[in-house]
Design a protein around this motif. Sequence first.
Motif, PDB file in Angstrom:
ATOM      1  N   PHE A 231      -1.448  51.505 -67.149  1.00 10.14           N
ATOM      2  CA  PHE A 231      -0.048  51.271 -67.470  1.00 10.14           C
ATOM      3  C   PHE A 231       0.695  50.993 -66.158  1.00 10.14           C
ATOM      4  O   PHE A 231       1.262  51.885 -65.537  1.00 10.14           O
ATOM      5  CB  PHE A 231       0.546  52.489 -68.183  1.00 10.14           C
ATOM      6  N   TRP A 232       0.699  49.711 -65.769  1.00 11.10           N
ATOM      7  CA  TRP A 232       1.231  49.354 -64.457  1.00 11.10           C
ATOM      8  C   TRP A 232       2.699  49.719 -64.313  1.00 11.10           C
ATOM      9  O   TRP A 232       3.168  50.043 -63.215  1.00 11.10           O
ATOM     10  CB  TRP A 232       1.045  47.845 -64.237  1.00 11.10           C
ATOM     11  N   TRP A 233       3.451  49.658 -65.415  1.00 10.67           N
ATOM     12  CA  TRP A 233       4.890  49.921 -65.321  1.00 10.67           C
ATOM     13  C   TRP A 233       5.190  51.397 -65.085  1.00 10.67           C
ATOM     14  O   TRP A 233       6.339  51.755 -64.844  1.00 10.67           O
ATOM     15  CB  TRP A 233       5.587  49.447 -66.595  1.00 10.67           C
ATOM     16  N   HIS A 234       4.172  52.268 -65.156  1.00 10.27           N
ATOM     17  CA  HIS A 234       4.385  53.682 -64.902  1.00 10.27           C
ATOM     18  C   HIS A 234       3.918  54.116 -63.504  1.00 10.27           C
ATOM     19  O   HIS A 234       4.067  55.290 -63.155  1.00 10.27           O
ATOM     20  CB  HIS A 234       3.627  54.536 -65.931  1.00 10.27           C
ATOM     21  N   LEU A 235       3.344  53.195 -62.731  1.00 11.05           N
ATOM     22  CA  LEU A 235       2.757  53.591 -61.457  1.00 11.05           C
ATOM     23  C   LEU A 235       3.809  54.092 -60.461  1.00 11.05           C
ATOM     24  O   LEU A 235       3.487  54.843 -59.554  1.00 11.05           O
ATOM     25  CB  LEU A 235       1.978  52.416 -60.845  1.00 11.05           C
ATOM     26  N   GLY A 236       5.051  53.682 -60.619  1.00 11.02           N
ATOM     27  CA  GLY A 236       6.091  54.150 -59.716  1.00 11.02           C
ATOM     28  C   GLY A 236       6.751  55.441 -60.158  1.00 11.02           C
ATOM     29  O   GLY A 236       7.667  55.932 -59.490  1.00 11.02           O
ATOM     30  N   LEU A 237       6.295  56.019 -61.271  1.00 11.70           N
ATOM     31  CA  LEU A 237       6.904  57.249 -61.795  1.00 11.70           C
ATOM     32  C   LEU A 237       6.419  58.452 -61.003  1.00 11.70           C
ATOM     33  O   LEU A 237       5.218  58.620 -60.780  1.00 11.70           O
ATOM     34  CB  LEU A 237       6.539  57.415 -63.267  1.00 11.70           C
ATOM     35  N   SER A 238       7.345  59.294 -60.582  1.00 13.63           N
ATOM     36  CA  SER A 238       6.984  60.476 -59.801  1.00 13.63           C
ATOM     37  C   SER A 238       6.385  61.546 -60.697  1.00 13.63           C
ATOM     38  O   SER A 238       6.605  61.570 -61.915  1.00 13.63           O
ATOM     39  CB  SER A 238       8.217  61.033 -59.091  1.00 13.63           C
ATOM     40  N   GLY A 239       5.620  62.462 -60.076  1.00 15.99           N
ATOM     41  CA  GLY A 239       5.021  63.553 -60.835  1.00 15.99           C
ATOM     42  C   GLY A 239       6.050  64.465 -61.453  1.00 15.99           C
ATOM     43  O   GLY A 239       5.878  64.963 -62.575  1.00 15.99           O
ATOM     44  N   CYS A 240       7.161  64.688 -60.736  1.00 14.15           N
ATOM     45  CA  CYS A 240       8.227  65.546 -61.254  1.00 14.15           C
ATOM     46  C   CYS A 240       8.834  64.945 -62.523  1.00 14.15           C
ATOM     47  O   CYS A 240       9.037  65.649 -63.517  1.00 14.15           O
ATOM     48  CB  CYS A 240       9.295  65.735 -60.186  1.00 14.15           C
ATOM     49  N   GLN A 241       9.110  63.642 -62.497  1.00 13.22           N
ATOM     50  CA  GLN A 241       9.678  62.990 -63.669  1.00 13.22           C
ATOM     51  C   GLN A 241       8.703  63.010 -64.836  1.00 13.22           C
ATOM     52  O   GLN A 241       9.104  63.130 -66.001  1.00 13.22           O
ATOM     53  CB  GLN A 241      10.060  61.543 -63.325  1.00 13.22           C
ATOM     54  N   PHE A 242       7.400  62.904 -64.546  1.00 10.53           N
ATOM     55  CA  PHE A 242       6.393  62.960 -65.609  1.00 10.53           C
ATOM     56  C   PHE A 242       6.455  64.294 -66.344  1.00 10.53           C
ATOM     57  O   PHE A 242       6.432  64.343 -67.585  1.00 10.53           O
ATOM     58  CB  PHE A 242       4.996  62.743 -65.018  1.00 10.53           C
ATOM     59  N   TYR A 243       6.539  65.405 -65.598  1.00 11.04           N
ATOM     60  CA  TYR A 243       6.581  66.717 -66.240  1.00 11.04           C
ATOM     61  C   TYR A 243       7.906  66.938 -66.972  1.00 11.04           C
ATOM     62  O   TYR A 243       7.944  67.637 -67.991  1.00 11.04           O
ATOM     63  CB  TYR A 243       6.342  67.810 -65.203  1.00 11.04           C
TER      64      TYR A 243
END
Length: 356
Positions: A231-243
Motif C-alpha cells: 500500500f504505497w499511499w501508506h508508506l509515509g504514515l507514522s507509527g504513532c498515527q497508525f496506532y
Amino acid sequence: AGELEDFAASNFATLAGLYCAVFVVSLLYGWYQKRHAQWFDAQNSTMEDYAMQLEGFPMDMQMNEAALQSELEKRFRRIDARIQVVGVSLCYDYAGLRDGDDGVDAILCRFMDRLDITHGMFHEAYGMLADDPSLEKGGKDSRTRLLVPKGMGERMRREEEADRRVVRRWFEEKQLRTTGSAFCVFRYKEHLAAVLQALETERSLLEWKDSTTPTGRLKAFHPMMEPITVFWWHLGLSGCQFYINMAWALFRILLTIVVLGVGIFLPVTKLVVVPMTSTGQAPQGPLWMLVGMALGNINMLLCINIWLSAFGLGFHRKDRMDRLIFVANTMLTLLNTVFNISMTMFPVLQSEPGLN
C-alpha cells in the motif's frame, strides 16, 4: 422425556464435535495454503525474485535514481564484475501532496491516460466509436478502433508540460522527500542472491553518508512481497498515527456491537424470546426465521465494517492487513457462537426448569 433429553444430548454432542472438526479443518486448510504458496513461489520466478529493498537512506537525499543506480552497481560489482542493476526506485513520502488537481493521484491518472492513448488503449473520456472525417485517426487495438478528437495531441502535450513543472517544483522546493527506502532491481535473480549472500560479511559496501540507521550502514533484505501487495499511499504514515487509527477503528467496531446489542438483540430477547418461553415453547416459526436472517445480515455488515476499518488503518503491506482481518473475524465468529448457544439454551432452560 428421557428419550427427548437423550436425543438433545446426542444432538448437542454431535454438533459440538462437528463444529470443532470444521474449525480444525479450517486451520489445516490455512496452513496448507501457506505451504502451497511457499512451494509455488519457489517453483516460479516473480518480480520479487529480482528486487532487493534497501533502508536507511537520508530523507532529504539529493541523489536521483539514475545516479543511485550507478553508485549501487559500482559497489555491487566489487562482489562480481558481471552484476547488472537495471533500475532503482526510490520510495517517496507524498502524504501531503496526494489530493487536488495538481496532487500525485491526479498527475498519475493523467499520465496513465496519456499512456493509454499513446499505445492505442483509449480511455472513454478521450475516444469515441465513430468514422467521422472531422476526427484525426489515433491508434487502434485488436478489439475495436477508437478515434481521438482533433487537438487532443496538443492538449496532452500542454498537460504533460504543466505536470512536469509541478513535479519539478516539488523537488526544487524539497516538498517531496523520500521515506528512506529504495528498491534495487537486478537483471538476473542469481545476481541478487550473490549480492545478498556477500553483504552478510562485506558490510562496508552498505556504508552510506548521513544514513538514518544507528550503524551508519544501509539495511538490505529480500522483500517477501509483490508490488501489488504494497500500500504505497501508506508508506509515509507514522507509527504513532497508525496506532491512533487502530484505537479509533477498535472503538468504532465495539461501539457498533454495543449499539446492535442494545438496539436489536436486547429487544429481540425481551419481545420475542421471553414471551415465547413464558408459554413453555422454544422460539420457532416464521418470526424466528426472520430474526435469524436479520442476525445473519448484521454479522455480514460487521465483517464488511472490519474490512473497511482495516483497509484505512495505514498498513504498509497487504498480508499484515489480511492477518488482522482473519483474527478479527475469528474473534467475531467465536463471540457469535457463544451468543447463539446462549440464545438456544436460554429458552430451553426457561421452559424446562429441571434441567438447571
